[in-house]
Write a protein that holds these residues in place. Structure first.
Motif, PDB file in Angstrom:
ATOM      1  N   PRO A 133     106.285  60.019 -72.030  1.00  0.00           N
ATOM      2  CA  PRO A 133     107.515  60.603 -72.427  1.00  0.00           C
ATOM      3  C   PRO A 133     107.808  62.627 -72.019  1.00  0.00           C
ATOM      4  CG  PRO A 133     107.915  59.218 -73.599  1.00  0.00           C
ATOM      5  CD  PRO A 133     106.673  59.313 -73.257  1.00  0.00           C
ATOM      6  N   CYS A 177     114.017  60.921 -74.458  1.00  0.00           N
ATOM      7  CA  CYS A 177     112.936  61.178 -73.052  1.00  0.00           C
ATOM      8  C   CYS A 177     113.000  59.505 -72.791  1.00  0.00           C
ATOM      9  CB  CYS A 177     111.508  61.525 -74.032  1.00  0.00           C
ATOM     10  SG  CYS A 177     111.670  62.763 -74.525  1.00  0.00           S
ATOM     11  N   PHE A 178     112.925  59.871 -71.310  1.00  0.00           N
ATOM     12  CA  PHE A 178     113.106  58.865 -70.425  1.00  0.00           C
ATOM     13  C   PHE A 178     111.658  58.067 -70.851  1.00  0.00           C
ATOM     14  CE2 PHE A 178     111.552  57.471 -65.961  1.00  0.00           C
ATOM     15  CZ  PHE A 178     112.038  56.264 -65.964  1.00  0.00           C
ATOM     16  N   ARG A 179     111.037  56.886 -70.805  1.00  0.00           N
ATOM     17  CA  ARG A 179     109.642  56.153 -70.431  1.00  0.00           C
ATOM     18  C   ARG A 179     109.252  56.348 -72.321  1.00  0.00           C
ATOM     19  NH1 ARG A 179     107.587  59.145 -66.856  1.00  0.00           N
ATOM     20  NH2 ARG A 179     107.560  57.976 -64.510  1.00  0.00           N
ATOM     21  N   ALA A 229     114.808  54.654 -76.749  1.00  0.00           N
ATOM     22  CA  ALA A 229     115.497  53.835 -76.157  1.00  0.00           C
ATOM     23  C   ALA A 229     116.465  52.473 -76.950  1.00  0.00           C
ATOM     24  CB  ALA A 229     114.215  53.046 -75.272  1.00  0.00           C
ATOM     25  N   TYR A 246     122.007  58.577 -71.904  1.00  0.00           N
ATOM     26  CA  TYR A 246     121.360  59.112 -70.906  1.00  0.00           C
ATOM     27  C   TYR A 246     119.801  59.441 -71.197  1.00  0.00           C
ATOM     28  CZ  TYR A 246     119.777  61.627 -66.645  1.00  0.00           C
ATOM     29  OH  TYR A 246     119.388  61.550 -65.072  1.00  0.00           O
ATOM     30  N   SER A 247     118.826  58.896 -70.644  1.00  0.00           N
ATOM     31  CA  SER A 247     117.187  59.273 -70.842  1.00  0.00           C
ATOM     32  C   SER A 247     116.697  60.064 -69.539  1.00  0.00           C
ATOM     33  CB  SER A 247     116.478  58.106 -70.675  1.00  0.00           C
ATOM     34  OG  SER A 247     116.622  57.018 -69.771  1.00  0.00           O
ATOM     35  N   THR A 274     114.477  63.083 -67.655  1.00  0.00           N
ATOM     36  CA  THR A 274     112.942  63.383 -68.142  1.00  0.00           C
ATOM     37  C   THR A 274     112.931  64.614 -67.532  1.00  0.00           C
ATOM     38  OG1 THR A 274     112.693  63.567 -65.212  1.00  0.00           O
ATOM     39  CG2 THR A 274     112.343  61.574 -66.049  1.00  0.00           C
ATOM     40  N   THR A 297     116.116  66.367 -64.940  1.00  0.00           N
ATOM     41  CA  THR A 297     116.917  66.485 -65.152  1.00  0.00           C
ATOM     42  C   THR A 297     117.810  67.398 -64.881  1.00  0.00           C
ATOM     43  OG1 THR A 297     117.176  64.408 -66.516  1.00  0.00           O
ATOM     44  CG2 THR A 297     118.694  65.129 -66.931  1.00  0.00           C
ATOM     45  N   GLY A 325     123.187  55.168 -62.440  1.00  0.00           N
ATOM     46  CA  GLY A 325     121.897  55.042 -62.604  1.00  0.00           C
ATOM     47  C   GLY A 325     121.793  55.468 -60.779  1.00  0.00           C
ATOM     48  N   ILE A 345     117.783  56.603 -60.632  1.00  0.00           N
ATOM     49  CA  ILE A 345     117.212  57.036 -59.635  1.00  0.00           C
ATOM     50  C   ILE A 345     116.009  56.401 -58.956  1.00  0.00           C
ATOM     51  CG2 ILE A 345     114.891  57.060 -61.111  1.00  0.00           C
ATOM     52  CD1 ILE A 345     116.173  57.142 -64.037  1.00  0.00           C
ATOM     53  N   GLN A 395     118.786  47.094 -64.704  1.00  0.00           N
ATOM     54  CA  GLN A 395     118.528  48.820 -65.496  1.00  0.00           C
ATOM     55  C   GLN A 395     119.342  48.735 -66.050  1.00  0.00           C
ATOM     56  OE1 GLN A 395     117.044  51.303 -61.680  1.00  0.00           O
ATOM     57  NE2 GLN A 395     115.555  49.727 -61.542  1.00  0.00           N
TER      58      GLN A 395
END
Lengths: 150, 156, 412
Positions: A65, C85-87, C92, C113-114, C116, C119, C273, C275, C352
């Motif tokens: 991340p 953070c995404f991932r 999450a 919202y996630s 990166t 963004t 979404g 992405i 997703q």
């Protein structure tokens, strides 16, 4: 004077002890100060721009991340500079710069992997433990001085 | 993206925390002003912030530390004082680091105690005490003297 | 100037990803301000342990405790923005549980919202706008009946739509692919007016939505310029005649998808979404093109096929197209490929996005893709429910805009 990485990097107690016993503490403030005092593009609050997570790729892969990579961009260079480290093992309530457990694991790993002297200690919870804590830190830091002069 | 022009370039800022039965944050400020010789000092609820070139700040904070060496704690700060990015008034609350300080300030009295005791020890005694440092996972037995105090405090 | 909408931020990592400024910027564009709920250390320790989710990251503990303070009313806010953070798996889990917790235990609109490091405030703008609209314009969103003569224009990424409404009826519609934003808008407005037998002068209020909403809103002097999340949920429950009680609105768009949990016509939680294009209407367009059929024929074709005979389930439009090409090269029937493409898109949206909103019946599908029966069937199978596709569902944004714009006729 030896450069000692403090963990948690935001710790008042460790920052104070390292300086008190004659060494240079390396922590969050040093990394953040550098960014706050460098001209560039505006990115409040910490002047960490979207470029920093890219710099963080040096320490963590792209699937890690962005928050981890951004923090590593701050800590990575400090870890590289560090000649010793003191690690408090349970910083459950060190927020912000130390707010991410995954980053914290990675920081510790890099510190241990470096082969520098590392002191592990926990926060004291009584007067007696306070004595043990201070004694251990003092002994460790004094030892560094002797190593340096040897 | 907007250009960023930093203020206070080339300075360092240090936090000075005081947790002492003999010295309040206010006393500390008054005494620090007396010896500050123009170096920027800002009072806070927990003590002070000192800002200036490293050459100005280092001797000043060492002198301040001498006011009450075992009860004054000092650390670096990344931001200059009053920076609105970290200011409570602008964030709607404390920045996260404040809570970290709050946590450590609950522990510093043990450090103060440790500093006082260790100052009176020689290297060998320090080594012995160091072997009993707190470690994660190690049980924390209640100090006998403390227990006695607690029991006595319960008496009517 | 109205009072700023105060959005409480619960987050881990945006300052260190270089995107906190983007969050601030998106909020200020919609006259809102982001703040961090102030709690003491003891509140963090107590709130975190009471919540019962034993995470390791201190910033997530802080987010949990702040969420509790908001739900318990110890801190005032108009809306909540959760960003991690995404991932990050740990984040999450916290993000989803907090969104659900706040949604179930308070009336605060919430979006998660996630991010990166890539963004931008542009990406966040629609979400922030929806949050502030829900907080600021509840009265406007309470409108259930269209009055007078109004025009709604929806400038989407793939198509532009317009609807003329008069006395709670749709009297004219226009639909064109989006080429030049303004030109396409002019075209659909002409078509809708022509069908309605009216002139632009007859229109009493105009509403715009979609990506081009600001540009066309300015050009047409619109009274209402509104993002598509609130407009589409309003339009969906209006057209489906489900204005009261819960509903879930799904809009699979050309560029991004919306899944909105609605209560009495007002969005509670939503995700947007976009992405990966394998989960978009764009992939179905490509499928139709490759199969040599018009997009309007893809749905009926898919209804004749068996989706499970063709392996296709990619979130990426390039990999999805590879599966498509391979299947055709191996001699799969066009019907089966069409069905598989529909199933693939439905599955991506399901995996997703629909995990992030609480699915409550009725599930209403809207937007151009809701006319692709194969896609609706696939979604219904995944959700194990009968999906409602209201009449004029492809005009959802225009209808919602026209409906809400009528509130401006008498200067509400």
């Amino acid at each position: 004077m030896v450069k000692v990485f403090i963990y948690p990097a935001t710790s008042l107690i460790l920052s104070d002890m390292v300086a008190r016993f004659g060494h240079e503490p390396l922590g969050s403030a040093i990394g953040i100060r550098e960014r706050i005092q460098t001209p560039g593009f505006e990115s409040p609050p910490l002047q960490i721009t979207p470029e920093e997570p890219k710099k963080g790729l040096k320490w963590a892969a792209v699937e890690v991340p962005s928050g981890v990579r951004g923090r590593m961009a701050v800590y990575g260079p400090l870890i590289e500079e560090a000649e010793a480290a003191i690690i408090i093992k349970d910083p459950d309530y060190a927020f912000g710069c130390m707010g991410c457990a995954r980053t914290n694991e990675l920081i510790q790993f890099h510190l241990r992997n470096k082969g520098i002297p590392v002191l592990d200690v926990a926060y004291p919870t009584s007067d007696e433990e306070g004595v043990g804590f201070v004694a251990a830190v003092k002994e460790f830091l004094t030892g560094l001085k002797m190593e340096e002069s040897a | 993206m907007a250009e960023y022009i930093p203020k206070y370039q080339g300075t360092v800022t240090k936090y000075v925390f005081v947790e002492s039965p003999l010295l309040t944050a206010k006393d500390l400020a008054v005494r620090a002003y007396e010896i500050s010789a123009g170096v920027m000092i800002k009072e806070t609820c927990f003590g002070l912030q000192v800002t200036g070139t490293p050459e100005e700040v280092e001797p000043l904070i060492e002198a301040i530390r001498e006011f009450d060496p075992t009860h004054i704690f000092i650390k670096d700060r990344g931001f200059p004082p009053g920076d609105e990015r970290r200011c409570r008034a602008n964030l709607g609350g404390a920045r996260p680091g404040y809570l970290g300080h709050e946590f450590e300030m609950q522990r510093v009295r043990y450090i103060s105690h440790g500093l006082e005791r260790v100052a009176r020890m020689d290297a060998e005694e320090t080594g012995k005490a160091a072997a009993r440092r707190p470690e994660e996972g190690r049980a924390h037995p209640l100090d006998l003297k403390k227990l006695k105090e607690l029991i006595e405090a319960e008496e009517p | 100037m109205t009072e700023k909408v105060r959005i409480a931020q619960l987050s881990c990592g945006p300052e260190y990803s270089g995107v906190q400024k983007e969050i601030y910027d998106a909020a200020s564009m919609v006259d809102a301000e982001v703040f961090f709920p102030d709690i003491a250390l003891s509140d963090v320790q107590q709130g975190f342990s009471e919540f019962g989710l034993d995470v390791r990251s201190p910033d997530l503990k802080l987010a949990i405790a702040r969420a509790k303070a908001l739900v318990e009313g110890r801190i005032d806010a108009d809306a909540v923005f959760i960003a991690t953070c995404f991932r990050c798996a740990e984040a999450a889990i916290v993000r989803n549980e907090l969104r659900r917790y706040i949604h179930e235990n308070s009336a605060l609109p919430v979006v998660s919202y996630s991010f990166t490091e890539r963004t931008t405030s542009g990406t966040l703008l629609t979400r922030m706008e929806a949050l502030t609209t829900i907080a600021r314009r509840r009265a406007l969103l309470a409108r259930e009946v269209q009055e007078g003569i109004t025009l709604g224009i929806d400038s989407g990424s793939s198509t532009t739509k317009a609807v003329v409404m008069k006395d709670n009826e749709i009297v004219g519609t226009g639909w064109l692919p989006t080429t030049e934003v303004l030109k396409s808008a002019d075209g659909v407005v002409d078509l809708a007016l022509q069908e309605a037998g009216l002139r632009l002068d007859d229109i009493e209020a105009i509403g715009t939505t979609g990506y081009g909403r600001y540009l066309i809103g300015k050009k047409f002097n619109a009274q209402l310029i509104q993002e598509e999340l609130t407009v589409n949920s309003k339009g969906a429950v209006y057209l489906a005649d489900r204005q009261h009680g819960p509903a879930t609105v799904i809009d699979i768009g050309g560029m991004d998808n919306k899944a909105i949990s609605v209560q009495d016509g007002i969005p509670g939680t939503f995700t947007m979404g976009g992405i990966c294009a394998g989960a978009s209407g764009r992939f179905l367009e490509m499928t139709a093109k490759r199969l040599g059929v018009d997009i309007t024929e893809l749905g009926p074709l898919a209804m004749k096929g068996m989706g499970n005979t063709v392996p296709m389930n990619s979130y990426c439009i390039v990999f999805g197209t590879q599966s498509l090409v391979n299947a055709l090269a191996e001699g799969s029937a066009r019907e089966d490929v069409a069905a598989a493409a529909c199933h693939s898109v439905a599955e991506q949206v399901f995996e997703q996005q629909l995990q992030e909103v609480d699915i409550k019946e009725p599930v209403i599908m809207v937007g151009g893709t809701s006319l692709i029966q194969g896609l609706v069937r696939a979604m219904g199978e995944l959700l194990q429910t009968e999906i409602v596709v209201p009449p004029h569902s492809q005009y959802i944004g225009s209808v919602g805009s026209a409906l809400l714009a009528s509130g401006y006729i008498r200067g509400e």
